[in-house]
Design a protein around this motif. Structure first.
Motif, PDB file in Angstrom:
ATOM      1  N   TYR A  11      -8.524  -0.429  19.153  1.00  0.00           N
ATOM      2  CA  TYR A  11      -8.998   0.533  18.145  1.00  0.00           C
ATOM      3  C   TYR A  11     -10.309   1.167  18.591  1.00  0.00           C
ATOM      4  N   PHE A  12     -11.201   0.322  19.126  1.00  0.00           N
ATOM      5  CA  PHE A  12     -12.489   0.808  19.620  1.00  0.00           C
ATOM      6  C   PHE A  12     -12.300   1.809  20.747  1.00  0.00           C
ATOM      7  N   SER A  13     -11.384   1.484  21.679  1.00  0.00           N
ATOM      8  CA  SER A  13     -11.107   2.352  22.817  1.00  0.00           C
ATOM      9  C   SER A  13     -10.520   3.683  22.358  1.00  0.00           C
ATOM     10  N   ILE A  28     -15.380   9.238  36.337  1.00  0.00           N
ATOM     11  CA  ILE A  28     -16.694   9.071  36.969  1.00  0.00           C
ATOM     12  C   ILE A  28     -17.444   7.899  36.345  1.00  0.00           C
ATOM     13  N   MET A  29     -17.399   7.817  35.018  1.00  0.00           N
ATOM     14  CA  MET A  29     -18.121   6.762  34.320  1.00  0.00           C
ATOM     15  C   MET A  29     -17.539   5.382  34.599  1.00  0.00           C
ATOM     16  N   SER A  30     -16.228   5.309  34.777  1.00  0.00           N
ATOM     17  CA  SER A  30     -15.614   4.013  35.085  1.00  0.00           C
ATOM     18  C   SER A  30     -16.112   3.490  36.427  1.00  0.00           C
ATOM     19  N   LEU A  31     -16.219   4.386  37.402  1.00  0.00           N
ATOM     20  CA  LEU A  31     -16.714   3.988  38.719  1.00  0.00           C
ATOM     21  C   LEU A  31     -18.176   3.578  38.640  1.00  0.00           C
ATOM     22  N   LEU A  32     -18.994   4.397  37.968  1.00  0.00           N
ATOM     23  CA  LEU A  32     -20.431   4.113  37.880  1.00  0.00           C
ATOM     24  C   LEU A  32     -20.708   2.843  37.082  1.00  0.00           C
ATOM     25  N   THR A  33     -19.950   2.643  36.006  1.00  0.00           N
ATOM     26  CA  THR A  33     -20.160   1.457  35.164  1.00  0.00           C
ATOM     27  C   THR A  33     -19.911   0.176  35.944  1.00  0.00           C
ATOM     28  N   SER A  34     -18.780   0.125  36.630  1.00  0.00           N
ATOM     29  CA  SER A  34     -18.452  -1.082  37.390  1.00  0.00           C
ATOM     30  C   SER A  34     -19.429  -1.297  38.546  1.00  0.00           C
ATOM     31  N   ILE A  86     -14.918  -4.816  32.012  1.00  0.00           N
ATOM     32  CA  ILE A  86     -15.795  -4.103  31.076  1.00  0.00           C
ATOM     33  C   ILE A  86     -15.635  -2.597  31.220  1.00  0.00           C
ATOM     34  N   SER A  87     -15.597  -2.128  32.464  1.00  0.00           N
ATOM     35  CA  SER A  87     -15.455  -0.701  32.720  1.00  0.00           C
ATOM     36  C   SER A  87     -14.143  -0.163  32.159  1.00  0.00           C
ATOM     37  N   VAL A  88     -13.062  -0.889  32.371  1.00  0.00           N
ATOM     38  CA  VAL A  88     -11.748  -0.455  31.876  1.00  0.00           C
ATOM     39  C   VAL A  88     -11.703  -0.497  30.356  1.00  0.00           C
ATOM     40  N   ILE A  89     -12.292  -1.530  29.756  1.00  0.00           N
ATOM     41  CA  ILE A  89     -12.317  -1.646  28.297  1.00  0.00           C
ATOM     42  C   ILE A  89     -13.043  -0.451  27.667  1.00  0.00           C
ATOM     43  N   LEU A 247     -10.598   3.314  40.134  1.00  0.00           N
ATOM     44  CA  LEU A 247     -11.993   3.677  40.385  1.00  0.00           C
ATOM     45  C   LEU A 247     -12.963   2.587  39.938  1.00  0.00           C
ATOM     46  N   SER A 248     -12.557   1.802  38.952  1.00  0.00           N
ATOM     47  CA  SER A 248     -13.380   0.645  38.561  1.00  0.00           C
ATOM     48  C   SER A 248     -13.416  -0.380  39.690  1.00  0.00           C
ATOM     49  N   ILE A 249     -12.284  -0.546  40.377  1.00  0.00           N
ATOM     50  CA  ILE A 249     -12.228  -1.443  41.539  1.00  0.00           C
ATOM     51  C   ILE A 249     -13.123  -0.900  42.655  1.00  0.00           C
ATOM     52  N   VAL A 250     -13.067   0.413  42.864  1.00  0.00           N
ATOM     53  CA  VAL A 250     -13.905   1.036  43.895  1.00  0.00           C
ATOM     54  C   VAL A 250     -15.376   0.814  43.590  1.00  0.00           C
ATOM     55  N   GLY A 251     -15.781   1.069  42.347  1.00  0.00           N
ATOM     56  CA  GLY A 251     -17.181   0.905  41.964  1.00  0.00           C
ATOM     57  C   GLY A 251     -17.670  -0.520  42.098  1.00  0.00           C
ATOM     58  N   SER A 252     -16.884  -1.462  41.589  1.00  0.00           N
ATOM     59  CA  SER A 252     -17.279  -2.876  41.683  1.00  0.00           C
ATOM     60  C   SER A 252     -17.276  -3.339  43.130  1.00  0.00           C
ATOM     61  N   GLY A 253     -16.323  -2.811  43.917  1.00  0.00           N
ATOM     62  CA  GLY A 253     -16.247  -3.175  45.333  1.00  0.00           C
ATOM     63  C   GLY A 253     -17.461  -2.710  46.113  1.00  0.00           C
ATOM     64  N   LEU A 254     -17.916  -1.500  45.829  1.00  0.00           N
ATOM     65  CA  LEU A 254     -19.109  -0.977  46.511  1.00  0.00           C
ATOM     66  C   LEU A 254     -20.356  -1.774  46.120  1.00  0.00           C
ATOM     67  N   GLY A 255     -20.453  -2.118  44.834  1.00  0.00           N
ATOM     68  CA  GLY A 255     -21.597  -2.926  44.388  1.00  0.00           C
ATOM     69  C   GLY A 255     -21.583  -4.305  45.013  1.00  0.00           C
ATOM     70  N   PHE A 256     -20.393  -4.883  45.130  1.00  0.00           N
ATOM     71  CA  PHE A 256     -20.265  -6.215  45.720  1.00  0.00           C
ATOM     72  C   PHE A 256     -20.511  -6.186  47.221  1.00  0.00           C
ATOM     73  N   LEU A 257     -20.080  -5.107  47.879  1.00  0.00           N
ATOM     74  CA  LEU A 257     -20.238  -4.989  49.326  1.00  0.00           C
ATOM     75  C   LEU A 257     -21.710  -5.021  49.740  1.00  0.00           C
ATOM     76  N   TRP A 258     -22.585  -4.553  48.857  1.00  0.00           N
ATOM     77  CA  TRP A 258     -24.032  -4.559  49.133  1.00  0.00           C
ATOM     78  C   TRP A 258     -24.516  -5.972  49.469  1.00  0.00           C
ATOM     79  N   TYR A 259     -23.926  -6.958  48.815  1.00  0.00           N
ATOM     80  CA  TYR A 259     -24.342  -8.355  49.010  1.00  0.00           C
ATOM     81  C   TYR A 259     -23.355  -9.145  49.866  1.00  0.00           C
ATOM     82  N   ASN A 260     -22.160  -8.623  50.038  1.00  0.00           N
ATOM     83  CA  ASN A 260     -21.113  -9.325  50.769  1.00  0.00           C
ATOM     84  C   ASN A 260     -21.041  -8.901  52.236  1.00  0.00           C
ATOM     85  N   THR A 261     -21.705  -7.776  52.569  1.00  0.00           N
ATOM     86  CA  THR A 261     -21.673  -7.311  53.940  1.00  0.00           C
ATOM     87  C   THR A 261     -22.447  -8.262  54.848  1.00  0.00           C
ATOM     88  N   TYR A 262     -22.126  -8.231  56.143  1.00  0.00           N
ATOM     89  CA  TYR A 262     -22.724  -9.172  57.103  1.00  0.00           C
ATOM     90  C   TYR A 262     -24.241  -8.985  57.219  1.00  0.00           C
TER      91      TYR A 262
END
Length: 361
Positions: A11-13, A28-34, A86-89, A247-262
């Motif tokens: 209902y909220f969505s 755009i917001m889904s990517l940025l949020t994640s 959260i981004s998808v919700i 795009l939520s996967i892309v956004g979260s993946g880029l954020g995670f890569l910052w700390y997961n990269t070698y």
């Protein structure tokens, strides 16, 4: 209680659509949020994991160079999945059945991955759940969601072959048994292949980003009457909403890569690799582009095949085909630097993704 929560979120969505300017803004917001959630919460999560001593368990038979990674926090997939959820919700229409299928499967696989990681930590070994138990729970989960999709589908379900160069599209109608079998092996195979590939810093997350971007393009084509007709795709109404998950996967993946990269400061663990592998597989199945998806996942499939070859060869004559499996460990033992292997696998993945998109034109 869970049903009430889902109805409230739906209902909220639905009512949030009043505030949306258009579909592009939501994307755009889904990517940025994640991305923001993952990028800013990861340092706090890393500190928490360090305090609780929840770190990676390195297998004893693995490369010697990996022993130094024994104290690196794991289960970073929790942050990845939280940011995606959260981004998808917030930015998707929860009344869309395709969103429900993808999120539901991701959550169920996340539970399996969490239990697997938890067992590794409390038992202090790299085995976790036994392969048979893991496969059993994955199978029950996968069969349930596939049957659910088939029963609730009001149209015929096809798989689509796209033959390169000759520009041929072959559509084949599937009954429940064929659809169940085909989809089962894709979800189980790819999710476990992603899990096997997740052995070097950042090796998995970048191909996941590439594939998610490509799937978002295919979702757009499949959900647009004009493009689907001109590209001879199967038109699927309301399937464009899945782009928000991609795009939520892309956004979260880029954020995670910052700390997961070698050199990695955190690993995603099985909770991340199994869940990401299953959700991209689910999206490919929902848009009926399984064969293009398998091309995109060439790196994951190659890693899985290397393990199968190694096991079969060892059972046959007690000899090893590779120095070590999966394949990335083989190249490590040949003296190739870890960052070099990672980047080259990324390049191969990108080429396969681009090839799969080129052949549809």
């Amino acid at each position: 209680m869970l049903l009430i929560l889902i109805k409230c979120l739906a209902y909220f969505s639905k009512n949030l659509n009043f505030f949306f300017i258009n579909f592009k803004i939501r994307l755009i917001m889904s990517l940025l949020t994640s991305f923001i959630i993952t990028f800013f919460l990861s340092p706090f999560f890393i500190n928490y994991l360090n305090k609780k001593k929840i770190s990676q368990i390195i297998r004893k038979e693995g490369p010697i160079t990996h022993y130094s990674k024994n104290n690196i926090p794991t289960m970073g997939g929790l942050i990845l999945l939280l940011s995606i959820f959260i981004s998808v919700i917030f930015w998707s229409n929860l009344f869309n059945k395709y969103i429900f299928y993808a999120l539901f499967l991701m959550i169920l696989y996340a539970i399996i991955g969490f239990v697997d990681d938890y067992y590794k930590i409390i038992l202090n070994n790299s085995t976790g759940l036994s392969p048979y138990k893991k496969l059993f729970f994955q199978s029950i989960t996968t069969i349930f969601i596939i049957v659910l999709i088939y029963i609730n589908n009001t149209e015929k379900i096809y798989i689509q072959y796209i033959i390169p160069i000759f520009n041929l599209r072959i559509k084949y109608n599937l009954n429940l048994i064929l659809y169940l079998t085909f989809s089962y092996f894709i979800i189980i195979g790819i999710s476990n292949s992603v899990n096997l590939t997740d052995g070097l810093d950042g090796l998995v997350i970048m191909p996941i980003i590439f594939i998610s971007l490509a799937l978002s393009i295919l979702c757009y084509f499949s959900g647009d009457i004009y493009f689907s007709k001109n590209l001879h795709f199967i038109y699927i109404k309301n399937i464009k909403e899945l782009i928000i998950i991609c795009l939520s996967i892309v956004g979260s993946g880029l954020g995670f890569l910052w700390y997961n990269t070698y050199p990695a400061k955190i690993f995603m663990g099985d909770i991340g690799s199994l869940s990401l592998g299953c959700i991209i597989s689910m999206i490919a199945i929902l848009i009926r582009q399984e064969f293009l998806f398998l091309i995109m996942c060439g790196v994951f499939i190659l890693e899985a095949i290397s393990v199968i070859i190694q096991v079969l060869r060892f059972k046959y004559d007690k000899k090893r085909f590779f120095l070590m499996a999966p394949l990335h460990h083989h190249y490590e033992l040949k003296g190739i630097a870890e960052p070099c292997i990672i980047i080259r696998f990324w390049i191969i993945s990108l080429i396969l993704v681009l090839f799969s998109l080129i052949i549809i034109v």
